[in-house]
Design an enzyme around this catalytic site. Structure first.
Site, PDB file in Angstrom:
ATOM      1  N   ASP A   6       0.504  -1.497   0.443  1.00 33.18           N
ATOM      2  CA  ASP A   6       0.066   0.187  -0.370  1.00 33.18           C
ATOM      3  C   ASP A   6       0.986   1.213  -0.148  1.00 33.18           C
ATOM      4  OD1 ASP A   6      -3.012   1.304   2.085  1.00 33.18           O
ATOM      5  OD2 ASP A   6      -1.561   1.912   0.384  1.00 33.18           O
ATOM      6  N   ASP A  36      -3.553   2.362  -5.349  1.00 32.69           N
ATOM      7  CA  ASP A  36      -2.785   2.690  -4.764  1.00 32.69           C
ATOM      8  C   ASP A  36      -2.153   1.171  -4.160  1.00 32.69           C
ATOM      9  OD1 ASP A  36      -3.834   2.559  -2.333  1.00 32.69           O
ATOM     10  OD2 ASP A  36      -2.209   4.014  -1.775  1.00 32.69           O
ATOM     11  N   GLU A  37      -3.068   0.337  -3.666  1.00 31.24           N
ATOM     12  CA  GLU A  37      -2.357  -1.396  -3.646  1.00 31.24           C
ATOM     13  C   GLU A  37      -3.558  -2.373  -3.849  1.00 31.24           C
ATOM     14  OE1 GLU A  37      -5.310  -1.785  -0.139  1.00 31.24           O
ATOM     15  OE2 GLU A  37      -6.094  -0.411  -0.590  1.00 31.24           O
TER      16      GLU A  37
END
Ligand code: TTP
Ligand code: MG
Length: 397
Positions: A20, A114-115
């Site tokens: 993340d 973003d993860e």
């Protein structure tokens, strides 16, 4: 780095990484503009009613964070620098980061821009120990992006990896060895039961349970009786049992719909009115395919055949008309709506699976779950009685 490691005597049945990015939007802004580095940065709508998308780590000690009204955030941290979001840039970097992940494993499941989860089982010969894998991932992301940091959790299950990645932010690395799972989880608060919605968490707290350890020590049939099937899922999580697999998306595609108008329209209200039924159609198709979208795009064509498109990312992924419409409407301020328009188009992209098993983690928010149930009921009625029964209201609000 935090390391909940033992002598590594217990074998790793699976090696799951959860990665993340740290303060993603704000970190990108600091990467692109060196003047922002080391300073409190708030990314978000600069307008009065705007909200904070994210805050840089320099701003977080002031108690500001995602989803907070910008006005509140600026009261708490008056010297923060406000930067408007640039979704296309975040999306471009996100694709680069996901590509780095895919060089390390074919099994990558993005959860948002973003993860992602990575299943690295079987990569030991190539990449070494689970710890070495995580270090490699962090290094590769940093080098490829020119300086973005990512926090990583390493464990044998998705759940524990997800919780672990959050433990040592920013630039964290937390490894939970298979025989240390309960030591790691049990002291944590109920809110770390990832995927369990706020309402269920409240119920657990009312039952006098404060930590994950308290849940683990509670009789499972009692949890089942009190909470229904989610009770046994929670009991399993509290013991670190989670059989969910890392599920890569097959192919990034989009689902769209558009309408060419008999008469040209001008101004925001008529455009909104046309977006609504399109959002309904797209949401229905997403649900039929078991997909949810992490991006929404609006396309308008002027009477002179000029095409304008604007897009944004949405988190968590959406598969209901209401949230698709909300995202679409939020894009309208970025268009020049003074010209007459002859076509209105809407598309959902960055699709991921939202099947029943994934749902627990995708839609933890009670409001979103209610909205989905409502729209699923409409799907079922339509399937049964045909599309004529429900008329999509097309009259604004
Ligand atoms: P997160 O990973 O939740 O947050 P973050 O990366 O900013 O910070 P952290 O180090 O705690 O992971 O979300 C990723 C991006 O998604 C975030 O940079 C901005 C966007 N976002 C929103 O726009 N609104 C929101 O409410 C949240 C939670 C995130
Ligand atoms: Mg993040």
């Amino acid at each position: 780095m935090t390391r909940h490691a033992s002598d590594d005597a217990t074998p790793w049945e699976r090696i799951i990484l959860h990665a993340d990015m740290d303060a993603f939007f704000a970190a990108v802004e600091q990467l692109d503009n060196p003047e922002l580095r080391g300073k409190p940065v708030l990314v978000g709508g600069a307008v009065k009613r705007g909200v904070v998308s994210t805050a840089s780590y320099e701003a977080r000690p002031y108690g500001v964070g995602s989803a907070m009204p910008m006005a509140t955030a600026l009261r708490r941290c008056p010297h923060a620098i406000v930067v408007p979001p640039r979704f296309e840039r975040y999306s471009e970097l996100s694709q680069r980061i996901m590509a780095v992940f895919r060089t390390l494993s074919p099994l990558v499941e993005p959860l948002s821009l973003d993860e992602a989860f990575l299943d690295m089982t079987g990569s030991q010969r190539l990449l070494g120990t689970p710890l070495a894998m995580a270090e490699r991932l962090k290094r590769d992301v940093y080098q490829t992006t020119g300086g973005l940091t990512v926090s990583v959790g390493v464990a044998t299950t998705k759940y524990v990896a997800k919780v672990a990645s959050d433990m040592d932010k920013p630039d964290g690395l937390t490894l939970v060895a298979p025989d240390r799972v309960c030591d790691f989880l049990w002291p944590l608060e109920i809110r770390c039961l990832w995927g369990v919605g706020p309402k269920t968490q409240q119920q657990l707290i009312k039952m006098g349970l404060k930590t994950i350890g308290d849940v683990a020590k509670t009789n499972e049939s009692f949890l089942l009786r009190k909470l229904g099937t989610i009770g046994s899922q929670i009991a399993a999580l509290a013991h670190g049992r989670d059989l969910r697999e890392v599920e890569p998306i097959r192919k990034a595609k989009s689902i769209g719909a558009e309408v060419t108008l008999a008469d040209d329209i001008t101004g925001e209200v008529p455009v909104r009115n046309h977006l609504r039924p399109l959002a309904f159609r797209i949401a229905e198709r997403l649900r039929h395919k078991g997909l949810a979208a992490m991006g929404v795009r609006v396309k308008l064509k002027t009477a002179e055949f000029q095409i304008q498109t604007r897009q944004r990312s949405v988190s968590p992924p959406v598969d209901t008309a209401r949230y698709i419409e909300e995202a679409a409407v939020s894009l309208l301020s970025e268009f020049d709506l003074s010209k007459p328009m002859r076509l209105v188009g809407l598309a959902a992209f960055d699709l991921k699976r939202s099947d029943e098993r994934a749902q627990m983690e995708l839609f933890p928010d009670a409001r979103a779950v209610r909205q989905k149930k409502l729209e699923q009921t409409l799907d079922a009625i339509k399937d049964r009685f045909g599309p004529g029964v429900i008329r999509i209201r097309d009259d604004g609000d």
